[in-house]
Design an enzyme around this catalytic site. Structure first.
Site, short mmCIF file in Angstrom:
data_model
loop_
_atom_site.label_atom_id
_atom_site.label_comp_id
_atom_site.label_asym_id
_atom_site.label_seq_id
_atom_site.Cartn_x
_atom_site.Cartn_y
_atom_site.Cartn_z
N CYS A 162 -34.54 11.12 33.54
CA CYS A 162 -35.15 9.93 34.13
C CYS A 162 -34.59 8.66 33.47
O CYS A 162 -34.39 8.61 32.26
CB CYS A 162 -36.67 9.98 33.96
SG CYS A 162 -37.51 8.59 34.75
N CYS B 27 -39.99 5.56 28.84
CA CYS B 27 -41.38 5.81 28.41
C CYS B 27 -41.36 6.58 27.08
O CYS B 27 -40.81 7.69 27.01
CB CYS B 27 -42.12 6.57 29.49
SG CYS B 27 -41.92 5.79 31.12
N CYS C 137 -42.33 10.41 26.72
CA CYS C 137 -41.95 11.38 27.75
C CYS C 137 -40.73 12.21 27.39
O CYS C 137 -39.68 11.68 27.00
CB CYS C 137 -41.70 10.64 29.07
SG CYS C 137 -41.47 11.77 30.44
N CYS D 106 -50.17 19.58 42.65
CA CYS D 106 -49.56 18.30 42.30
C CYS D 106 -48.09 18.49 41.94
O CYS D 106 -47.77 19.23 41.01
CB CYS D 106 -50.24 17.69 41.09
SG CYS D 106 -51.99 17.52 41.27
N CYS E 149 -50.85 16.43 46.17
CA CYS E 149 -50.67 15.26 45.31
C CYS E 149 -49.22 15.23 44.88
O CYS E 149 -48.63 16.29 44.61
CB CYS E 149 -51.58 15.39 44.08
SG CYS E 149 -51.37 14.03 42.90
N CYS F 18 -54.73 8.50 42.29
CA CYS F 18 -54.97 9.20 41.03
C CYS F 18 -54.30 8.36 39.96
O CYS F 18 -53.07 8.21 39.96
CB CYS F 18 -54.35 10.61 41.10
SG CYS F 18 -54.39 11.48 39.53
N ARG G 292 -60.36 13.53 34.93
CA ARG G 292 -59.65 14.78 34.60
C ARG G 292 -59.26 14.85 33.13
O ARG G 292 -58.56 13.98 32.61
CB ARG G 292 -58.40 14.94 35.47
CG ARG G 292 -57.66 16.27 35.19
CD ARG G 292 -56.54 16.57 36.19
NE ARG G 292 -57.04 16.49 37.53
CZ ARG G 292 -56.63 15.62 38.44
NH1 ARG G 292 -55.68 14.76 38.15
NH2 ARG G 292 -57.15 15.60 39.65
N1 SAM Z 1 -42.09 9.66 36.76
C1 SAM Z 1 -43.38 9.60 37.31
C2 SAM Z 1 -44.25 8.58 36.62
O1 SAM Z 1 -43.92 8.13 35.52
O2 SAM Z 1 -45.28 8.22 37.21
C3 SAM Z 1 -44.10 10.93 37.36
C4 SAM Z 1 -44.05 11.86 36.19
S1 SAM Z 1 -44.74 11.27 34.64
C5 SAM Z 1 -44.24 12.56 33.57
C6 SAM Z 1 -46.51 11.43 34.89
C7 SAM Z 1 -47.44 11.09 33.78
O3 SAM Z 1 -47.45 12.12 32.81
C8 SAM Z 1 -47.17 9.85 32.97
O4 SAM Z 1 -47.57 8.69 33.62
C9 SAM Z 1 -48.00 10.11 31.72
O5 SAM Z 1 -49.30 9.59 31.88
C10 SAM Z 1 -48.05 11.63 31.63
N2 SAM Z 1 -47.32 12.13 30.46
C11 SAM Z 1 -45.99 12.25 30.35
N3 SAM Z 1 -45.65 12.72 29.13
C12 SAM Z 1 -46.80 12.89 28.44
C13 SAM Z 1 -47.11 13.32 27.12
N4 SAM Z 1 -46.15 13.67 26.26
N5 SAM Z 1 -48.40 13.38 26.73
C14 SAM Z 1 -49.37 13.01 27.60
N6 SAM Z 1 -49.14 12.59 28.87
C15 SAM Z 1 -47.88 12.52 29.28
FE1 SF4 Z 2 -39.59 8.89 33.85
FE2 SF4 Z 2 -41.24 10.19 32.17
FE3 SF4 Z 2 -41.45 7.56 32.47
FE4 SF4 Z 2 -42.19 9.17 34.49
S1 SF4 Z 2 -43.14 9.04 32.48
S2 SF4 Z 2 -40.97 7.28 34.62
S3 SF4 Z 2 -40.67 10.82 34.22
S4 SF4 Z 2 -39.65 8.66 31.62
#
Ligand code: SAM
Ligand code: SF4
Ligand code: DTB
Length: 329
Positions: A69, A73, A76, A113, A144, A204, A276
């Site tokens: 990606c 973030c 992530c 989802c 979802c 959501c 949730r």
């Molecule tokens: N890329 C899209 C986005 O950012 O909306 C969808 C996938 S992203 C992985 C979805 C959500 O997963 C993020 O907004 C975050 O809240 C959660 N998430 C991702 N990594 C995480 C982690 N290590 N611990 C807890 N929540 C996490």
């Molecule tokens: Fe990309 Fe992870 Fe951020 Fe979603 S949370 S935008 S998958 S880096």
């Protein structure tokens, strides 16, 4: 005897003419400050006004496009900028997704989802996702997806395919957002939620706790969610899963009771939303999860995996539900 301090009102202000109730950060901080027993009692009261307190909704997650990606973030595993062990995977074929959805349905999930590690979907990516939505919906599951930021027109296409919920988390308070993510703003995410609403779908949206944010930041996140008009129908509260190779690898997380307080604050401020208990359950004891349910959580991710990390195993959840007398819905 009433042990609840009343210096700050503990209810949303609905005095604005014609306006929906609005919470202030001070009010939600005052909820956090309550003795835990009072806070949980209040959350239970609100919960029981709107839900059967013994029922828990279950959604199963699948990552349909993994890793690589563009976004940064800090929590992530899927950011191309984070040095994680994760193997990238292209968009999954539709039939494989449908096969996984069938299994989830047989196991008892009511919603499926599908998550993609995108900043947002490109037009060419959208068509196969629309097909996934149509086919998963045809199985009788709620659908979802979480695909990142949506451009104008994309939400309508998703709605036309039969999408029930779009997941897009605010993740953390506006004041803290820039310390976690710099490649997009929280306002970008609010705009996408606006697109989802305009297309008539359920929202959501929730966040992550334990990234080094302050209690005030946590309260401000809850306020932002609760004051959306309407509030999201589904509110995932994730406890950070600290992933090696991410900037959050060494984050200290929050005390368990602080996490429970956050669930209770979400329940009280968003009385009709499903709250949730999301990421982080694998590391939680049964007792901590039970406290979260007592504080008003009434939904979980059900299945052995989240997107890239482990989840509490389905068999363990089945046993926990049996022990607590919880019924899946
Ligand atoms: N890329 C899209 C986005 O950012 O909306 C969808 C996938 S992203 C992985 C979805 C959500 O997963 C993020 O907004 C975050 O809240 C959660 N998430 C991702 N990594 C995480 C982690 N290590 N611990 C807890 N929540 C996490
Ligand atoms: Fe990309 Fe992870 Fe951020 Fe979603 S949370 S935008 S998958 S880096
Ligand atoms: C949400 O709030 N939590 C889910 C779902 N929405 C997409 C994702 C949790 C991801 C946890 C880390 C991982 O497995 O990569």
């Amino acid at each position: 005897m009433n042990a609840i301090p009343q210096a700050v009102s503990l209810s949303a202000d609905s005095s604005a003419p014609g306006g929906a109730a609005k919470w202030t950060v001070a009010q939600v901080e005052a909820l956090y400050d309550l003795p835990l027993m009072d806070l949980i009692f209040r959350a239970q009261q609100v919960h029981r006004e709107h839900f059967d307190a013994n029922e828990i909704q279950r959604s199963t997650l699948i990552s349909v496009k993994t890793g690589g990606c563009s976004e940064d973030c800090g929590y992530c595993s899927q950011s191309a900028r984070n040095k994680t062990e994760l193997e990238r995977e292209k968009l999954m074929p539709v039939d494989e997704v449908v096969a996984a959805a069938k299994k989830a349905k047989e196991k008892g999930a009511s919603r499926f989802c599908m998550g993609a590690a995108w900043r947002g979907p490109k037009e060419k990516d959208l068509e196969p996702v629309l097909e996934m939505i149509r086919e998963v919906k045809a199985l009788g599951l709620q659908t979802c997806v979480t695909l990142g930021m949506l451009k104008e027109g994309q939400a309508e296409k998703l709605a036309d395919a039969g999408l029930d919920y779009y997941n897009h988390n605010l993740d953390t308070a506006a004041e803290f957002y820039g310390q976690v993510i710099t490649t997009h703003t929280q306002q970008d995410r609010i705009d996408t939620i606006g697109e989802v609403r305009k297309a008539g779908m359920n929202v959501c949206s929730g966040g992550i706790i334990g990234m080094g944010e302050s209690r005030k930041n946590r309260a401000a996140l809850i306020v932002q969610l609760a004051n959306m008009a309407p509030a999201p129908e589904s509110v995932p509260i994730n406890n950070l899963v600290a992933i090696p190779g991410t900037p959050m690898a060494a984050a200290k997380g929050v005390d368990n009771f602080e996490f429970v307080r956050t669930i209770a604050a979400a329940r009280i401020t968003m009385p009709t939303s499903f709250v949730r208990l999301s990421a982080g359950r694998e590391a939680m004891s049964d007792e901590l999860q039970a406290l979260c349910f007592l504080a008003g959580a009434n939904s979980i991710f059900y299945g052995d995996k989240l997107l890239t990390t482990g989840n509490a195993e389905a068999d363990r959840d089945d046993a926990l539900f049996a022990k607590l007398g919880l019924r899946p819905v």
